[in-house]
Scaffold this motif. Sequence first.
Motif, short mmCIF file in Angstrom:
data_model
loop_
_atom_site.label_atom_id
_atom_site.label_comp_id
_atom_site.label_asym_id
_atom_site.label_seq_id
_atom_site.Cartn_x
_atom_site.Cartn_y
_atom_site.Cartn_z
N ARG A 45 -25.47 43.11 113.48
CA ARG A 45 -24.58 42.36 112.60
C ARG A 45 -24.06 43.29 111.51
NH1 ARG A 45 -26.43 36.40 110.92
NH2 ARG A 45 -26.78 36.48 113.17
N GLU A 46 -22.78 43.17 111.21
CA GLU A 46 -22.18 44.05 110.23
C GLU A 46 -21.34 43.26 109.22
OE1 GLU A 46 -19.44 46.78 112.00
OE2 GLU A 46 -18.22 45.22 112.90
N GLY A 47 -21.26 43.79 108.03
CA GLY A 47 -20.44 43.16 107.01
C GLY A 47 -18.97 43.40 107.27
N VAL A 48 -18.17 42.37 107.05
CA VAL A 48 -16.73 42.44 107.27
C VAL A 48 -15.98 42.40 105.94
CG1 VAL A 48 -14.73 41.32 108.34
CG2 VAL A 48 -16.93 41.37 109.54
N CYS A 96 -20.57 33.29 108.02
CA CYS A 96 -20.45 33.40 106.57
C CYS A 96 -21.84 33.22 105.96
CB CYS A 96 -19.44 32.43 105.99
SG CYS A 96 -19.82 30.68 106.17
N ALA A 97 -22.01 33.83 104.81
CA ALA A 97 -23.30 33.81 104.14
C ALA A 97 -23.08 33.86 102.64
CB ALA A 97 -24.15 34.99 104.59
N VAL A 98 -24.10 33.43 101.89
CA VAL A 98 -24.00 33.46 100.44
C VAL A 98 -25.16 34.24 99.85
CG1 VAL A 98 -25.17 31.24 100.12
CG2 VAL A 98 -23.64 32.10 98.35
N ALA A 99 -24.83 35.09 98.92
CA ALA A 99 -25.83 35.75 98.09
C ALA A 99 -25.85 35.02 96.76
CB ALA A 99 -25.46 37.22 97.87
N THR A 100 -27.04 34.61 96.32
CA THR A 100 -27.14 33.75 95.15
C THR A 100 -27.05 34.51 93.84
OG1 THR A 100 -29.54 33.84 95.34
CG2 THR A 100 -28.41 31.98 96.39
N ARG A 101 -26.25 35.51 93.82
CA ARG A 101 -25.93 36.25 92.61
C ARG A 101 -24.66 37.04 92.88
NH1 ARG A 101 -30.19 41.35 92.62
NH2 ARG A 101 -30.46 41.48 94.86
N GLY A 102 -24.03 37.45 91.80
CA GLY A 102 -22.85 38.29 91.96
C GLY A 102 -23.29 39.70 92.29
N LEU A 103 -22.83 40.19 93.42
CA LEU A 103 -23.23 41.52 93.86
C LEU A 103 -22.26 42.57 93.36
CD1 LEU A 103 -24.15 40.72 97.58
CD2 LEU A 103 -25.70 40.89 95.63
N ILE A 104 -22.82 43.73 93.05
CA ILE A 104 -21.95 44.85 92.72
C ILE A 104 -21.30 45.33 94.01
CG2 ILE A 104 -23.29 45.49 90.70
CD1 ILE A 104 -24.61 47.69 92.35
N ARG A 105 -20.19 46.01 93.86
CA ARG A 105 -19.39 46.34 95.04
C ARG A 105 -20.16 47.13 96.08
NH1 ARG A 105 -14.79 46.81 93.03
NH2 ARG A 105 -13.76 45.10 94.12
N GLN A 112 -28.91 42.44 103.59
CA GLN A 112 -30.21 42.09 102.99
C GLN A 112 -30.07 41.33 101.69
OE1 GLN A 112 -29.08 45.23 103.48
NE2 GLN A 112 -29.83 46.64 101.93
N TYR A 113 -28.90 41.30 101.08
CA TYR A 113 -28.75 40.60 99.80
C TYR A 113 -28.29 39.15 99.98
CZ TYR A 113 -29.21 45.25 97.88
OH TYR A 113 -29.68 46.49 97.55
N TYR A 114 -28.05 38.74 101.18
CA TYR A 114 -27.56 37.39 101.44
C TYR A 114 -28.70 36.46 101.80
CZ TYR A 114 -22.92 39.15 100.86
OH TYR A 114 -21.78 39.70 100.31
#
Length: 127
Positions: A45-48, A96-105, A112-114
């Motif tokens: 799985r890869e980030g888009v 789609c996934a959610v990370a429960t914080r604002g991630l830095i770029r 792993q942050y989602y």
Amino acid sequence: EVQLQAFGGGLVQPGGYLRLSCAASGFDFDDYTIGWFRQAPGKEREGVSCIRQGDGSTAYADSVKGRFTISRDRAKNTVYLQMNSLQPEDTAVYYCAVATRGLIRSWMLAIQYYNYWGQGTQVTVSS
């Protein structure tokens, strides 16, 4: 309960387009990041692409830059992924996934942050 519903996939010819939607509900975080990921058969799985709720910052994988655009509708709690100039290599199940914080770029496309994931929607690009 956090829920993410992804839809909008389908079969499209090379050069075509699709728009995916991710409807989010069940959470109220001060800041969060919603991302789109994909997994092709036999591949990891890869980030888009992803978008941070707080400041609207976005990130894209190099493979989709200039072709895909992420956007959000705050009123509908929905994030969209407009996919243009689709190619066979874009064929995958999109999540789609959610990370429960604002991630830095630099973290935004890191799986792993989602924390929460929706079901996938199949995108097939074929003639």
